[in-house]
Scaffold this motif. Structure first.
Motif, PDB file in Angstrom:
ATOM      1  N   HIS A   3      -8.331   3.021  -5.193  1.00 59.83           N
ATOM      2  CA  HIS A   3      -7.764   4.000  -4.266  1.00 59.83           C
ATOM      3  C   HIS A   3      -8.744   5.102  -3.874  1.00 59.83           C
ATOM      4  O   HIS A   3      -8.802   5.505  -2.717  1.00 59.83           O
ATOM      5  CB  HIS A   3      -6.516   4.636  -4.889  1.00 59.83           C
ATOM      6  N   TYR A   4      -9.494   5.626  -4.864  1.00 56.84           N
ATOM      7  CA  TYR A   4     -10.411   6.723  -4.544  1.00 56.84           C
ATOM      8  C   TYR A   4     -11.503   6.260  -3.589  1.00 56.84           C
ATOM      9  O   TYR A   4     -11.888   6.975  -2.658  1.00 56.84           O
ATOM     10  CB  TYR A   4     -11.017   7.304  -5.825  1.00 56.84           C
ATOM     11  N   LEU A   7     -10.126   6.156  -0.137  1.00 55.10           N
ATOM     12  CA  LEU A   7     -10.080   7.502   0.467  1.00 55.10           C
ATOM     13  C   LEU A   7     -11.453   7.939   0.968  1.00 55.10           C
ATOM     14  O   LEU A   7     -11.580   8.469   2.077  1.00 55.10           O
ATOM     15  CB  LEU A   7      -9.567   8.524  -0.553  1.00 55.10           C
TER      16      LEU A   7
ATOM     17  N   TYR B  70      -3.057  -1.761   2.356  1.00 54.52           N
ATOM     18  CA  TYR B  70      -2.197  -0.659   1.911  1.00 54.52           C
ATOM     19  C   TYR B  70      -0.876  -0.576   2.669  1.00 54.52           C
ATOM     20  O   TYR B  70       0.044   0.093   2.220  1.00 54.52           O
ATOM     21  CB  TYR B  70      -2.938   0.676   2.011  1.00 54.52           C
ATOM     22  N   LEU B 120      -4.296   5.944   5.634  1.00 53.95           N
ATOM     23  CA  LEU B 120      -4.293   7.167   4.822  1.00 53.95           C
ATOM     24  C   LEU B 120      -2.941   7.359   4.143  1.00 53.95           C
ATOM     25  O   LEU B 120      -2.873   7.621   2.923  1.00 53.95           O
ATOM     26  CB  LEU B 120      -4.615   8.363   5.722  1.00 53.95           C
ATOM     27  N   ILE B 124      -2.283   7.242  -0.003  1.00 56.23           N
ATOM     28  CA  ILE B 124      -1.678   8.387  -0.703  1.00 56.23           C
ATOM     29  C   ILE B 124      -0.355   7.973  -1.344  1.00 56.23           C
ATOM     30  O   ILE B 124      -0.075   8.304  -2.498  1.00 56.23           O
ATOM     31  CB  ILE B 124      -1.489   9.572   0.277  1.00 56.23           C
ATOM     32  N   TRP B 125       0.456   7.202  -0.623  1.00 55.95           N
ATOM     33  CA  TRP B 125       1.722   6.690  -1.167  1.00 55.95           C
ATOM     34  C   TRP B 125       1.469   5.916  -2.450  1.00 55.95           C
ATOM     35  O   TRP B 125       2.099   6.125  -3.477  1.00 55.95           O
ATOM     36  CB  TRP B 125       2.410   5.794  -0.135  1.00 55.95           C
ATOM     37  N   MET B 127      -1.142   5.999  -4.437  1.00 58.16           N
ATOM     38  CA  MET B 127      -1.688   6.836  -5.515  1.00 58.16           C
ATOM     39  C   MET B 127      -0.599   7.653  -6.190  1.00 58.16           C
ATOM     40  O   MET B 127      -0.638   7.892  -7.407  1.00 58.16           O
ATOM     41  CB  MET B 127      -2.764   7.778  -4.949  1.00 58.16           C
ATOM     42  N   THR B 128       0.354   8.111  -5.382  1.00 57.81           N
ATOM     43  CA  THR B 128       1.377   9.000  -5.937  1.00 57.81           C
ATOM     44  C   THR B 128       2.557   8.218  -6.512  1.00 57.81           C
ATOM     45  O   THR B 128       3.277   8.733  -7.361  1.00 57.81           O
ATOM     46  CB  THR B 128       1.903   9.981  -4.859  1.00 57.81           C
TER      47      THR B 128
END
Lengths: 131, 131, 131
Positions: A3-4, A7, B70, B120, B124-125, B127-128
């Motif tokens: 994931h990083y 990004l 993703y 993006l 983020i989804w 990762m969180t």
């Protein structure tokens, strides 16, 4: 998925896209009409900044992702961030004067070198240790 | 593997390859001998079409594949098709006159923007929410 | 991960990086100062070698990796090696004279064509046979 690294990839693509916008602005500012890419030294530097970014994307992105898959996600992302910061210095410096491009260039070159060596070591390790 | 995205990738690569062939043909037609890339306005527009394709490949392909991994395969493929169609209009328009490049350019820009925002959000989804 | 394909990717990236070094050397040798990219025919050929490598990276790398994932690792790596060798001939030939670039160019073109056809066949096979 790393994931990083994903990004940082978006960040690098966004920075590269921004250098293309800067070329479009410089065309207006210095009166260099498409399809010409020469005619004013200030425009030509801004254009070379974008071209240099372009030239490095097929080096940076494969090294970044091979490092992410063969070594680790956060390491790739960290080195990728260093690359992006180096590129930022390169863009700022080169836009001002051709001599000011060196520091940023060598930062991103160093980050790329570490990505290459790490990826190579990771691939060879995986081939010789299985998996 | 996201099969539809893979197919659209081949289509985009083929279209980009075709713009390179067009440059080779334009060299003959307008008498611009390698390694020169200037000398005839009609050649220069065909050359800039290929260069602009080249400049966008490191934006389009990473965004396309991050979206595919993703978000979803068919969504990436659909937006990729819109990008290819926009590129087709851009190529046809720019080959005729520099002013006719805008519509196709903004279609592919819009598709790229949606790919970026979707990728993006998807990263983020994930990762969180874990995974 | 397709390890052999990963290794060939590093090799191709290293070769491409080397053509960029050659441009930097040719700038010094022939006195072509940044941001200019013209001014001496010998420099311009070395510059076009790098640019042609750059133009082909977004064709070669996607085809190589789609072939690796959809067909097989060692096949992709072997065709990738043929591509690298063809590129080597192209670089050597073009650096000497523009007419000497053809053989190497057609070797890498052939390797790219086989990668494209194989990847396309692999994707369609997988879509129609599941998996």
């Amino acid at each position: 998925m790393p994931h990083y690294t994903a990004l940082v990839t978006l960040l690098a693509v966004a920075l590269y896209f921004w250098t293309g916008l800067a070329v479009a602005n410089a065309r207006q500012k210095f009166g260099v009409v498409v399809p010409a890419t020469t005619g004013h030294a200030d425009f030509e530097r801004v254009f070379r900044v974008q071209q240099n970014m372009l030239e490095w994307m097929p080096i940076f992105l494969p090294l970044l992702w091979l490092f992410a898959f063969y070594v680790c996600d956060w390491g790739a992302a960290l080195l990728g961030l260093v690359w992006v910061v180096g590129r930022g210095f390169f863009i700022l410096g080169y836009s001002q004067a051709a001599e000011k491009r060196h520091m940023g260039f060598f930062i991103q070159l160093g980050a790329s070198g570490v990505l290459l060596i790490g990826a190579l070591a990771g691939i060879i390790w995986r081939m010789t240790h299985g998996g």
